[in-house]
Design a protein around this motif. Structure first.
Motif, PDB file in Angstrom:
ATOM      1  N   GLU A  95       0.841  -1.204   0.000  1.00 12.61           N
ATOM      2  CA  GLU A  95       0.000   0.000   0.000  1.00 12.61           C
ATOM      3  C   GLU A  95       0.874   1.250   0.000  1.00 12.61           C
ATOM      4  O   GLU A  95       1.968   1.272   0.556  1.00 12.61           O
ATOM      5  N   GLY A  96       0.365   2.289  -0.653  1.00 14.41           N
ATOM      6  CA  GLY A  96       1.077   3.562  -0.705  1.00 14.41           C
ATOM      7  C   GLY A  96       2.210   3.608  -1.716  1.00 14.41           C
ATOM      8  O   GLY A  96       2.975   4.567  -1.744  1.00 14.41           O
ATOM      9  N   GLN A  97       2.313   2.589  -2.561  1.00 11.07           N
ATOM     10  CA  GLN A  97       3.378   2.539  -3.560  1.00 11.07           C
ATOM     11  C   GLN A  97       2.854   2.686  -4.988  1.00 11.07           C
ATOM     12  O   GLN A  97       3.566   2.431  -5.951  1.00 11.07           O
ATOM     13  N   GLY A  98       1.583   3.076  -5.121  1.00 19.11           N
ATOM     14  CA  GLY A  98       1.002   3.313  -6.441  1.00 19.11           C
ATOM     15  C   GLY A  98       0.504   2.080  -7.161  1.00 19.11           C
ATOM     16  O   GLY A  98       0.185   2.138  -8.352  1.00 19.11           O
ATOM     17  N   VAL A  99       0.407   0.952  -6.446  1.00 19.43           N
ATOM     18  CA  VAL A  99      -0.029  -0.293  -7.079  1.00 19.43           C
ATOM     19  C   VAL A  99      -1.471  -0.193  -7.568  1.00 19.43           C
ATOM     20  O   VAL A  99      -1.792  -0.618  -8.677  1.00 19.43           O
ATOM     21  N   GLY A 100      -2.357   0.382  -6.761  1.00 19.49           N
ATOM     22  CA  GLY A 100      -3.757   0.514  -7.159  1.00 19.49           C
ATOM     23  C   GLY A 100      -3.901   1.343  -8.421  1.00 19.49           C
ATOM     24  O   GLY A 100      -4.633   0.963  -9.348  1.00 19.49           O
ATOM     25  N   ALA A 101      -3.208   2.471  -8.488  1.00 18.03           N
ATOM     26  CA  ALA A 101      -3.272   3.332  -9.670  1.00 18.03           C
ATOM     27  C   ALA A 101      -2.667   2.638 -10.888  1.00 18.03           C
ATOM     28  O   ALA A 101      -3.184   2.757 -11.999  1.00 18.03           O
ATOM     29  N   LEU A 102      -1.583   1.904 -10.685  1.00 16.78           N
ATOM     30  CA  LEU A 102      -0.967   1.158 -11.778  1.00 16.78           C
ATOM     31  C   LEU A 102      -1.936   0.112 -12.329  1.00 16.78           C
ATOM     32  O   LEU A 102      -2.098  -0.019 -13.550  1.00 16.78           O
ATOM     33  N   LEU A 103      -2.594  -0.602 -11.442  1.00 11.64           N
ATOM     34  CA  LEU A 103      -3.599  -1.583 -11.868  1.00 11.64           C
ATOM     35  C   LEU A 103      -4.748  -0.910 -12.608  1.00 11.64           C
ATOM     36  O   LEU A 103      -5.195  -1.399 -13.657  1.00 11.64           O
ATOM     37  N   ALA A 104      -5.234   0.207 -12.074  1.00 12.86           N
ATOM     38  CA  ALA A 104      -6.351   0.915 -12.704  1.00 12.86           C
ATOM     39  C   ALA A 104      -6.001   1.329 -14.131  1.00 12.86           C
ATOM     40  O   ALA A 104      -6.771   1.096 -15.067  1.00 12.86           O
ATOM     41  N   ARG A 105      -4.835   1.919 -14.301  1.00 12.28           N
ATOM     42  CA  ARG A 105      -4.425   2.355 -15.640  1.00 12.28           C
ATOM     43  C   ARG A 105      -4.251   1.148 -16.571  1.00 12.28           C
ATOM     44  O   ARG A 105      -4.668   1.172 -17.731  1.00 12.28           O
ATOM     45  N   ALA A 106      -3.677   0.075 -16.054  1.00 13.57           N
ATOM     46  CA  ALA A 106      -3.456  -1.116 -16.881  1.00 13.57           C
ATOM     47  C   ALA A 106      -4.768  -1.738 -17.357  1.00 13.57           C
ATOM     48  O   ALA A 106      -4.894  -2.106 -18.533  1.00 13.57           O
ATOM     49  N   VAL A 107      -5.746  -1.855 -16.460  1.00 18.80           N
ATOM     50  CA  VAL A 107      -7.015  -2.479 -16.873  1.00 18.80           C
ATOM     51  C   VAL A 107      -7.771  -1.582 -17.843  1.00 18.80           C
ATOM     52  O   VAL A 107      -8.417  -2.079 -18.775  1.00 18.80           O
ATOM     53  N   MET A 108      -7.682  -0.286 -17.651  1.00 20.60           N
ATOM     54  CA  MET A 108      -8.363   0.624 -18.573  1.00 20.60           C
ATOM     55  C   MET A 108      -7.674   0.661 -19.931  1.00 20.60           C
ATOM     56  O   MET A 108      -8.344   0.708 -20.968  1.00 20.60           O
ATOM     57  N   ASP A 109      -6.348   0.630 -19.945  1.00 20.41           N
ATOM     58  CA  ASP A 109      -5.629   0.580 -21.220  1.00 20.41           C
ATOM     59  C   ASP A 109      -5.922  -0.725 -21.953  1.00 20.41           C
ATOM     60  O   ASP A 109      -6.063  -0.738 -23.181  1.00 20.41           O
ATOM     61  N   ASP A 110      -6.042  -1.822 -21.209  1.00 21.35           N
ATOM     62  CA  ASP A 110      -6.389  -3.102 -21.812  1.00 21.35           C
ATOM     63  C   ASP A 110      -7.794  -3.043 -22.419  1.00 21.35           C
ATOM     64  O   ASP A 110      -8.005  -3.502 -23.549  1.00 21.35           O
ATOM     65  N   ALA A 111      -8.732  -2.470 -21.687  1.00 20.62           N
ATOM     66  CA  ALA A 111     -10.103  -2.335 -22.208  1.00 20.62           C
ATOM     67  C   ALA A 111     -10.114  -1.491 -23.482  1.00 20.62           C
ATOM     68  O   ALA A 111     -10.808  -1.834 -24.452  1.00 20.62           O
ATOM     69  N   ARG A 112      -9.353  -0.425 -23.484  1.00 17.78           N
ATOM     70  CA  ARG A 112      -9.275   0.431 -24.678  1.00 17.78           C
ATOM     71  C   ARG A 112      -8.687  -0.355 -25.854  1.00 17.78           C
ATOM     72  O   ARG A 112      -9.225  -0.313 -26.969  1.00 17.78           O
ATOM     73  N   ALA A 113      -7.614  -1.083 -25.621  1.00 14.24           N
ATOM     74  CA  ALA A 113      -6.963  -1.841 -26.694  1.00 14.24           C
ATOM     75  C   ALA A 113      -7.875  -2.918 -27.269  1.00 14.24           C
ATOM     76  O   ALA A 113      -7.779  -3.253 -28.455  1.00 14.24           O
ATOM     77  N   ARG A 114      -8.787  -3.438 -26.449  1.00 12.18           N
ATOM     78  CA  ARG A 114      -9.690  -4.508 -26.889  1.00 12.18           C
ATOM     79  C   ARG A 114     -11.080  -3.981 -27.262  1.00 12.18           C
ATOM     80  O   ARG A 114     -12.005  -4.764 -27.477  1.00 12.18           O
ATOM     81  N   SER A 115     -11.238  -2.642 -27.300  1.00 10.56           N
ATOM     82  CA  SER A 115     -12.515  -2.004 -27.649  1.00 10.56           C
ATOM     83  C   SER A 115     -13.653  -2.493 -26.766  1.00 10.56           C
ATOM     84  O   SER A 115     -14.752  -2.775 -27.242  1.00 10.56           O
ATOM     85  N   ARG A 116     -13.396  -2.583 -25.469  1.00 10.77           N
ATOM     86  CA  ARG A 116     -14.403  -3.027 -24.512  1.00 10.77           C
ATOM     87  C   ARG A 116     -15.062  -1.841 -23.831  1.00 10.77           C
ATOM     88  O   ARG A 116     -14.469  -0.781 -23.689  1.00 10.77           O
ATOM     89  N   THR A 117     -16.293  -2.070 -23.390  1.00 11.39           N
ATOM     90  CA  THR A 117     -17.013  -1.097 -22.576  1.00 11.39           C
ATOM     91  C   THR A 117     -16.833  -1.512 -21.126  1.00 11.39           C
ATOM     92  O   THR A 117     -16.997  -2.674 -20.778  1.00 11.39           O
ATOM     93  N   VAL A 118     -16.502  -0.542 -20.282  1.00 13.95           N
ATOM     94  CA  VAL A 118     -16.186  -0.804 -18.878  1.00 13.95           C
ATOM     95  C   VAL A 118     -17.346  -0.425 -17.973  1.00 13.95           C
ATOM     96  O   VAL A 118     -17.908   0.668 -18.082  1.00 13.95           O
ATOM     97  N   VAL A 119     -17.674  -1.328 -17.062  1.00 12.71           N
ATOM     98  CA  VAL A 119     -18.627  -1.056 -15.992  1.00 12.71           C
ATOM     99  C   VAL A 119     -17.820  -1.119 -14.691  1.00 12.71           C
ATOM    100  O   VAL A 119     -17.416  -2.204 -14.270  1.00 12.71           O
ATOM    101  N   PRO A 120     -17.554   0.036 -14.073  1.00 10.20           N
ATOM    102  CA  PRO A 120     -16.717   0.059 -12.872  1.00 10.20           C
ATOM    103  C   PRO A 120     -17.531  -0.138 -11.592  1.00 10.20           C
ATOM    104  O   PRO A 120     -17.970   0.823 -10.967  1.00 10.20           O
TER     105      PRO A 120
END
Length: 100
Positions: free
Chosen positions: A48-73
């Motif tokens: 915690e406090g090392q940016g892991v959550g933000a890194l995961l968030a950006r990675a999953v959103m970039d993956d969704a964008r690359a695969r043309s997916r619609t995200v339900v958060p």
């Protein structure tokens, strides 16, 4: 510290791991066609406090964008993160925009 994020489809989650391969955090999801529902984000306490959550968030959103997916958060962490990152608005299915 450097973390690597990978999709683990058979476990329906993305995993963040450190250089030694230690699990640092996950985002779980459910996939239905082009719709991906991100259900939960969890960071291992010692990371915690090392940016892991933000890194995961950006990675999953970039993956969704690359695969043309619609995200339900459904995950509160990811939903809050998305409020601060309007560059992903076109990917997100929301009934209303959250008030800041």
């Amino acid at each position: 510290m450097t973390f690597t994020v990978t999709d683990v489809p058979d476990r329906e989650r993305f995993e963040a791991r450190d250089e030694a391969g230690t699990l640092a955090g996950v985002v779980t999801y459910q996939l239905s066609g082009v719709i991906v529902v991100y259900t939960h984000t969890e960071v291992v306490p010692e990371f915690e406090g090392q940016g892991v959550g933000a890194l995961l968030a950006r990675a999953v959103m970039d993956d969704a964008r690359a695969r043309s997916r619609t995200v339900v958060p459904m995950c509160p962490f990811l939903s809050g993160w998305l409020d601060k990152h309007p560059e992903y608005d076109k990917l997100v299915a929301r009934t209303t925009r959250r008030v800041k």
